[in-house]
Design a protein around this motif. Structure first.
Motif, PDB file in Angstrom:
ATOM      1  N   SER A 254       0.653  -9.773   7.495  1.00 26.95           N
ATOM      2  CA  SER A 254       0.346  -9.925   6.071  1.00 26.95           C
ATOM      3  C   SER A 254       0.621  -8.633   5.313  1.00 26.95           C
ATOM      4  N   PRO A 255       1.136  -8.743   4.079  1.00 27.37           N
ATOM      5  CA  PRO A 255       1.340  -7.540   3.262  1.00 27.37           C
ATOM      6  C   PRO A 255       0.028  -6.910   2.823  1.00 27.37           C
ATOM      7  N   LEU A 256      -1.089  -7.606   3.063  1.00 26.26           N
ATOM      8  CA  LEU A 256      -2.398  -7.064   2.709  1.00 26.26           C
ATOM      9  C   LEU A 256      -3.020  -6.274   3.854  1.00 26.26           C
ATOM     10  N   GLU A 257      -2.292  -6.109   4.953  1.00 24.22           N
ATOM     11  CA  GLU A 257      -2.778  -5.337   6.083  1.00 24.22           C
ATOM     12  C   GLU A 257      -2.217  -3.920   6.038  1.00 24.22           C
ATOM     13  N   PHE A 258      -3.073  -2.954   6.372  1.00 22.44           N
ATOM     14  CA  PHE A 258      -2.686  -1.549   6.347  1.00 22.44           C
ATOM     15  C   PHE A 258      -3.221  -0.871   7.615  1.00 22.44           C
ATOM     16  N   GLU A 259      -2.353  -0.131   8.284  1.00 23.32           N
ATOM     17  CA  GLU A 259      -2.724   0.647   9.481  1.00 23.32           C
ATOM     18  C   GLU A 259      -3.165  -0.227  10.649  1.00 23.32           C
ATOM     19  N   THR A 260      -2.714  -1.475  10.691  1.00 22.52           N
ATOM     20  CA  THR A 260      -3.050  -2.329  11.833  1.00 22.52           C
ATOM     21  C   THR A 260      -1.965  -2.335  12.899  1.00 22.52           C
ATOM     22  N   ASP A 261      -0.800  -1.772  12.610  1.00 21.52           N
ATOM     23  CA  ASP A 261       0.354  -1.903  13.502  1.00 21.52           C
ATOM     24  C   ASP A 261       0.096  -1.446  14.937  1.00 21.52           C
ATOM     25  N   ASP A 262      -0.660  -0.366  15.093  1.00 23.18           N
ATOM     26  CA  ASP A 262      -0.850   0.222  16.426  1.00 23.18           C
ATOM     27  C   ASP A 262      -2.315   0.201  16.843  1.00 23.18           C
ATOM     28  N   LYS A 263      -3.063  -0.813  16.379  1.00 23.84           N
ATOM     29  CA  LYS A 263      -4.504  -0.828  16.632  1.00 23.84           C
ATOM     30  C   LYS A 263      -4.912  -1.993  17.542  1.00 23.84           C
ATOM     31  N   LEU A 264      -6.011  -1.763  18.265  1.00 20.06           N
ATOM     32  CA  LEU A 264      -6.651  -2.784  19.084  1.00 20.06           C
ATOM     33  C   LEU A 264      -8.024  -3.099  18.515  1.00 20.06           C
ATOM     34  N   LEU A 265      -8.441  -4.347  18.679  1.00 21.26           N
ATOM     35  CA  LEU A 265      -9.779  -4.773  18.319  1.00 21.26           C
ATOM     36  C   LEU A 265     -10.489  -5.237  19.590  1.00 21.26           C
ATOM     37  N   THR A 266     -11.616  -4.617  19.916  1.00 21.46           N
ATOM     38  CA  THR A 266     -12.418  -5.001  21.067  1.00 21.46           C
ATOM     39  C   THR A 266     -13.689  -5.671  20.572  1.00 21.46           C
TER      40      THR A 266
END
Length: 401
Positions: A254-266
């Motif tokens: 989504s164009p509304l996402e920022f800085e998620t490219d290299d992130k993990l969610l636990t």
């Protein structure tokens, strides 16, 4: 290689023990005493420590199984309890403390990254921001939550606060003027945890409705809802965002996402299961199933490639690169209510009963004295930035070590 397994004893010590020592040192009284207890698994020892003067020196004499000495620093004790095989542990008093005036009862707290402000939330929707220094000269009351506040946290800037509660609302606040420019609505049950991505243009909220939602702060838009992949009625209780350990980066959806490219969610669920997602692709990359029927997860923290998980009286350290078995299991004789990591092998625990404990390099570093039993509600670890470790008591006190 077999995982490490460490059993950690806990202590309960009279919160005013330093006052007792100070009174004897100053000559206010010739002799006094304070209580001390230690417990591990199903064993406990309860004793007293006499404090008296011998010439110009203050002497401590432990009774009922304890050996106690003043530490090299005036705020510390060295304690041994041979019956429990506890030798020469360090008990610290706080280097500073904050008396919270509102709310009187604390359910959640946070310390700003700059160490200048604190935020506290209470059981009746109370929420306030105050300065740590100047006796709280700067203070803002944030009005808007209808029932108990479950989580409050600062943005990296320290100028904005995010909060959530049992009223299913997530609110954005200005720390400067107390205004509420944005409220996020979409959960159907109480919000249990919050997390921030990077500088905070995107946030995450976990709820008893079974979802973890990804939001865009500027518009308040709901971008995505993570649901339990097993499609069973599990509640997400805790979560953490971290950089990917493998260096892989994938464009966000989504164009509304920022800085998620290299992130993990636990995400940790109420049955003890853990799921790990790519924040950009929303794909589940790995899972750690629970092996115990009584393993409700209360807290999760991630530092580098390590996951710190609190499951009841046991806390585990996992390596994201190998999720077969935990690297280390730390067993405490009381359920963990707060966890804060500052390095790959360093973590602070707040427990339901007993003094908080700081654990580093597979052993106890020190115990944090100054709290009555059953009062500690959480921990914020600012050691990496030189801010120390903060523990908060339900009775309205925040102490720094």
């Amino acid at each position: 290689m077999s995982p490490l397994s460490t059993t950690v004893p806990l202590f309960s010590i009279q919160p005013t023990f330093l006052d007792v020592i100070a009174d004897v040192r100053s000559g206010t009284t010739n002799k006094d005493s304070f209580y001390i207890s230690s417990f591990i698994k199903d064993k406990s020892v309860h004793g007293t420590v006499d404090v008296y003067r011998s010439g110009s020196e203050v002497v401590l004499r432990g009774h009922d199984g304890f050996n106690v000495e003043l530490g090299n620093h005036k705020l510390t004790l060295n304690v041994s309890c041979p019956e429990l095989d506890v030798s020469n542990v360090l008990i610290k008093s706080p280097s500073s403390q904050i008396a919270v005036y509102s709310p009187k009862v604390i359910e959640t707290f946070d310390i700003s990254p700059q160490g200048e402000l604190y935020v506290v939330g209470g059981p009746n929707g109370e929420l306030s921001i105050s300065s740590i220094t100047d006796n709280g000269a700067f203070s803002r009351t944030l009005e808007g939550h209808l029932t108990y506040v479950t989580k409050a946290m600062f943005f990296p800037s320290g100028q904005v606060v995010l909060s959530a509660g049992g009223d299913m609302q997530i609110k954005l606040w200005s720390a400067a003027d107390g205004s509420n420019p944005r409220t996020f609505i979409g959960h159907k049950r109480a919000v249990t945890d919050l997390a921030m991505i990077g500088r905070g243009r995107n946030i995450l909220s976990a709820s008893k409705d079974g979802t973890v939602k990804l939001w865009e702060c500027g518009s308040g838009t709901l971008i995505y809802s993570f649901t339990n992949p097993l499609d069973s009625p599990l509640e997400p209780r805790a979560m953490a965002v971290s950089k990917r350990y493998d260096g892989i980066s994938a464009s966000s959806l989504s164009p509304l996402e920022f800085e998620t490219d290299d992130k993990l969610l636990t995400i940790g669920y109420d049955n003890g299961d853990i799921a790990i997602y790519s924040l950009s692709t929303k794909n589940m990359l790995a899972s750690i199933p629970s092996k115990s029927a009584d393993s409700d997860i209360s807290n999760i923290d991630v530092v580098d490639d390590r996951i710190f998980v609190a499951r009841g009286e046991k806390s585990e350290i996992w390596d994201l690169r190998s999720l077969t078995v935990p690297l280390e299991t730390i067993s405490l004789p009381s359920p963990v209510v707060g966890i804060g990591a500052s390095g790959v092998n360093s973590v602070a625990f707040a427990t339901q009963i007993g003094t908080p404990v700081v654990f580093a390099d597979h052993k106890v570093s020190y115990y944090a004295a100054g709290f009555d039993d059953s009062t500690v509600i959480g921990v914020k670890n600012r050691s990496l930035t030189g801010g120390g470790i903060y523990f908060a008591g339900k009775n309205g006190s925040i102490k720094r070590y």
